[in-house]
Scaffold this motif. Structure first.
Motif, PDB file in Angstrom:
ATOM      1  N   GLY A 109     -13.979   9.873 -13.928  1.00  0.00           N
ATOM      2  CA  GLY A 109     -15.373   9.450 -13.914  1.00  0.00           C
ATOM      3  C   GLY A 109     -15.637   8.241 -13.029  1.00  0.00           C
ATOM      4  N   LYS A 110     -14.845   8.086 -11.964  1.00  0.00           N
ATOM      5  CA  LYS A 110     -14.978   6.943 -11.066  1.00  0.00           C
ATOM      6  C   LYS A 110     -15.375   7.378  -9.647  1.00  0.00           C
ATOM      7  CE  LYS A 110     -13.671   3.785 -14.052  1.00  0.00           C
ATOM      8  NZ  LYS A 110     -14.589   2.683 -14.469  1.00  0.00           N
ATOM      9  N   LYS A 111     -16.265   8.349  -9.549  1.00  0.00           N
ATOM     10  CA  LYS A 111     -16.658   8.873  -8.247  1.00  0.00           C
ATOM     11  C   LYS A 111     -17.318   7.809  -7.377  1.00  0.00           C
ATOM     12  CE  LYS A 111     -18.287  12.962  -7.706  1.00  0.00           C
ATOM     13  NZ  LYS A 111     -19.127  14.187  -7.772  1.00  0.00           N
ATOM     14  N   ALA A 112     -18.134   6.944  -7.995  1.00  0.00           N
ATOM     15  CA  ALA A 112     -18.826   5.918  -7.217  1.00  0.00           C
ATOM     16  C   ALA A 112     -17.834   4.934  -6.604  1.00  0.00           C
ATOM     17  CB  ALA A 112     -19.830   5.181  -8.092  1.00  0.00           C
ATOM     18  N   LEU A 113     -16.842   4.538  -7.371  1.00  0.00           N
ATOM     19  CA  LEU A 113     -15.819   3.631  -6.861  1.00  0.00           C
ATOM     20  C   LEU A 113     -15.011   4.297  -5.764  1.00  0.00           C
ATOM     21  CD1 LEU A 113     -14.224   1.004  -6.945  1.00  0.00           C
ATOM     22  CD2 LEU A 113     -12.858   1.965  -8.824  1.00  0.00           C
ATOM     23  N   ALA A 114     -14.673   5.570  -5.966  1.00  0.00           N
ATOM     24  CA  ALA A 114     -13.916   6.305  -4.957  1.00  0.00           C
ATOM     25  C   ALA A 114     -14.692   6.406  -3.652  1.00  0.00           C
ATOM     26  CB  ALA A 114     -13.571   7.697  -5.483  1.00  0.00           C
ATOM     27  N   GLN A 115     -15.987   6.589  -3.753  1.00  0.00           N
ATOM     28  CA  GLN A 115     -16.814   6.685  -2.555  1.00  0.00           C
ATOM     29  C   GLN A 115     -16.720   5.410  -1.727  1.00  0.00           C
ATOM     30  OE1 GLN A 115     -21.318   6.466  -2.678  1.00  0.00           O
ATOM     31  NE2 GLN A 115     -21.112   8.588  -2.065  1.00  0.00           N
ATOM     32  N   ARG A 116     -16.694   4.267  -2.397  1.00  0.00           N
ATOM     33  CA  ARG A 116     -16.604   2.991  -1.684  1.00  0.00           C
ATOM     34  C   ARG A 116     -15.227   2.785  -1.056  1.00  0.00           C
ATOM     35  NH1 ARG A 116     -20.362   2.926  -5.223  1.00  0.00           N
ATOM     36  NH2 ARG A 116     -22.177   1.570  -5.095  1.00  0.00           N
ATOM     37  N   LEU A 126       0.827  -1.199   0.000  1.00  0.00           N
ATOM     38  CA  LEU A 126       0.000   0.000   0.000  1.00  0.00           C
ATOM     39  C   LEU A 126       0.862   1.251   0.000  1.00  0.00           C
ATOM     40  CD1 LEU A 126      -2.711  -1.061   2.623  1.00  0.00           C
ATOM     41  CD2 LEU A 126      -2.708  -1.413   0.146  1.00  0.00           C
ATOM     42  N   LEU A 127       0.577   2.145  -0.930  1.00  0.00           N
ATOM     43  CA  LEU A 127       1.294   3.411  -1.024  1.00  0.00           C
ATOM     44  C   LEU A 127       0.465   4.501  -0.339  1.00  0.00           C
ATOM     45  CD1 LEU A 127       2.315   3.191  -4.803  1.00  0.00           C
ATOM     46  CD2 LEU A 127       3.567   2.358  -2.788  1.00  0.00           C
ATOM     47  N   PRO A 128       1.107   5.361   0.489  1.00  0.00           N
ATOM     48  CA  PRO A 128       0.372   6.368   1.266  1.00  0.00           C
ATOM     49  C   PRO A 128       0.022   7.616   0.448  1.00  0.00           C
ATOM     50  CG  PRO A 128       2.696   6.486   1.779  1.00  0.00           C
ATOM     51  CD  PRO A 128       2.550   5.329   0.839  1.00  0.00           C
ATOM     52  N   VAL A 129      -0.868   7.468  -0.515  1.00  0.00           N
ATOM     53  CA  VAL A 129      -1.314   8.605  -1.325  1.00  0.00           C
ATOM     54  C   VAL A 129      -2.463   9.310  -0.598  1.00  0.00           C
ATOM     55  CG1 VAL A 129      -2.271   9.304  -3.548  1.00  0.00           C
ATOM     56  CG2 VAL A 129      -0.642   7.405  -3.427  1.00  0.00           C
ATOM     57  N   PRO A 130      -2.424  10.640  -0.455  1.00  0.00           N
ATOM     58  CA  PRO A 130      -3.494  11.357   0.248  1.00  0.00           C
ATOM     59  C   PRO A 130      -4.869  11.103  -0.372  1.00  0.00           C
ATOM     60  CG  PRO A 130      -1.597  12.780  -0.080  1.00  0.00           C
ATOM     61  CD  PRO A 130      -1.334  11.535  -0.877  1.00  0.00           C
ATOM     62  N   GLN A 172      -9.316  11.276  -4.536  1.00  0.00           N
ATOM     63  CA  GLN A 172     -10.674  11.732  -4.850  1.00  0.00           C
ATOM     64  C   GLN A 172     -10.668  12.582  -6.110  1.00  0.00           C
ATOM     65  OE1 GLN A 172     -13.706  11.129  -2.741  1.00  0.00           O
ATOM     66  NE2 GLN A 172     -14.430  11.583  -4.799  1.00  0.00           N
ATOM     67  N   PHE A 173      -9.706  13.470  -6.231  1.00  0.00           N
ATOM     68  CA  PHE A 173      -9.598  14.316  -7.417  1.00  0.00           C
ATOM     69  C   PHE A 173      -9.370  13.466  -8.667  1.00  0.00           C
ATOM     70  CE2 PHE A 173      -6.866  16.603 -10.449  1.00  0.00           C
ATOM     71  CZ  PHE A 173      -7.702  17.668 -10.771  1.00  0.00           C
ATOM     72  N   GLY A 174      -8.459  12.509  -8.576  1.00  0.00           N
ATOM     73  CA  GLY A 174      -8.174  11.655  -9.718  1.00  0.00           C
ATOM     74  C   GLY A 174      -9.382  10.838 -10.136  1.00  0.00           C
TER      75      GLY A 174
END
Length: 317
Positions: A272-279, A256-260, A265-267
């Motif tokens: 167009g992957k907001k739903a996946l990011a939410q999960r 696991l890489l410690p990306v903020p 969320q911005f990426g």
């Protein structure tokens, strides 16, 4: 005399495991409803065809005491249907209520409906949990269809006396799980680095064995009649913690890489992957205090044990 239980969706993830568990219970005579009976299927399975408002359940319902309805049009991340809500309603609302009406007419006493935490909503804020008493707030077509099915079932219960038990699980994991959970485990197994090492959300999930144990409790517990129950393992984890636990259970440490989280969320928004990011980034916590108190139930399996069982078959092979 054993209690006769019909499990719908007997070829699915939850339904299939539930039928196997019931088959080992001497106090239960289980029958599994499937859309199509395949060559080699045992005598406990019965074909009912497509599930919708016109399905004929008469043969499957003969002599049954309880229905456990797991069959559904499942949630799909990138649904290609022209009108997803209509498709979800056809199976999850029309199919469910048609079955319940026929069950009541056939003298079935109890209907256990496997709904979804999506009826409550998509996410919780820090320090808050979904409860069974929340005002439902489904956002996507799947969640809306499950809520409409719940409402219809409660009306049928009032009109007919059929006892309805509603269970709303969050993400269910166990042997054979598919979807995003399976995709993540494959990446971990391959040693693929994931940018999820600095996620501090909290999410509830439920081991398949815990969900099945609760369903069994709800088959004949008098306190379950006409109630709504939330279910989880009783241990909430961040996405980072979950992936580390998955890696440990697999014997393949998660890289696991410690990306903020804000950068992720911005990426995701750009892609167009907001739903996946939410999960992956958002919180979804489920409070099961009421389930424990009303039913006298405790999750028998910890997250660590649930994950160990999830991957045991692969490791043994």
């Amino acid at each position: 005399m054993p209690k006769r239980v019909l499990v719908t969706g007997a070829s699915g993830f939850v339904g299939g495991h539930l039928v196997t568990r019931f088959a080992a219970e001497p106090s239960v005579a289980v029958r599994g409803a499937v859309r199509v009976k395949l060559e080699g299927d045992d005598s406990r399975r019965i074909a009912v065809g497509e599930i919708n408002g016109d399905t004929d359940w008469s043969e499957a319902l003969q002599g049954q005491h309880v229905i456990v309805h797991t069959a559904a049009r499942a949630h799909i991340m990138d649904d290609a249907a022209a009108d997803p809500l209509t498709e979800f309603r056809r199976v999850n609302v029309g199919g469910t209520l048609n079955l319940a009406r026929q069950a009541a007419a056939a003298g079935v006493g109890r209907f256990v409906f496997i709904s979804s935490i999506k009826v409550n909503g998509e996410q919780t804020t820090s320090g808050q949990w979904f409860t069974a008493d929340d005002v439902p707030a489904p956002e996507d077509p799947y969640g809306i269809s499950k809520r409409e099915a719940e409402e219809g079932l409660q009306k049928i219960a009032e009109e007919t006396g059929l006892e309805v038990v509603i269970i709303r699980p969050p993400l269910v994991y166990g042997p054979g799980v598919k979807g995003n959970f399976a995709n993540m485990t494959k990446l971990i197994a391959k040693g693929f680095p994931l940018p999820l090492g600095a996620i501090h959300n909290k999410r509830s999930l439920v081991a398949l064995d815990n969900l099945i144990d609760l369903i069994i409790n709800c088959i004949d517990n008098p306190a379950a009649a006409n109630e709504v129950f939330l279910v989880s393992d009783g241990e909430d984890l961040s996405t980072s913690e979950l992936l580390r636990c998955v890696g440990k259970a697999m014997g393949q440490p998660a890289r696991l890489l410690p990306v903020p989280a804000k950068l992720l969320q911005f990426g995701a928004t750009v892609l167009g992957k907001k739903a996946l990011a939410q999960r992956l980034l958002g919180s979804l916590q489920v409070e099961i205090y009421r389930t424990r108190e009303v039913l006298g139930w405790e999750p028998p399996v910890s997250v660590a044990e649930g994950l160990k069982r999830c991957f045991k078959t692969n490791q043994d092979g």
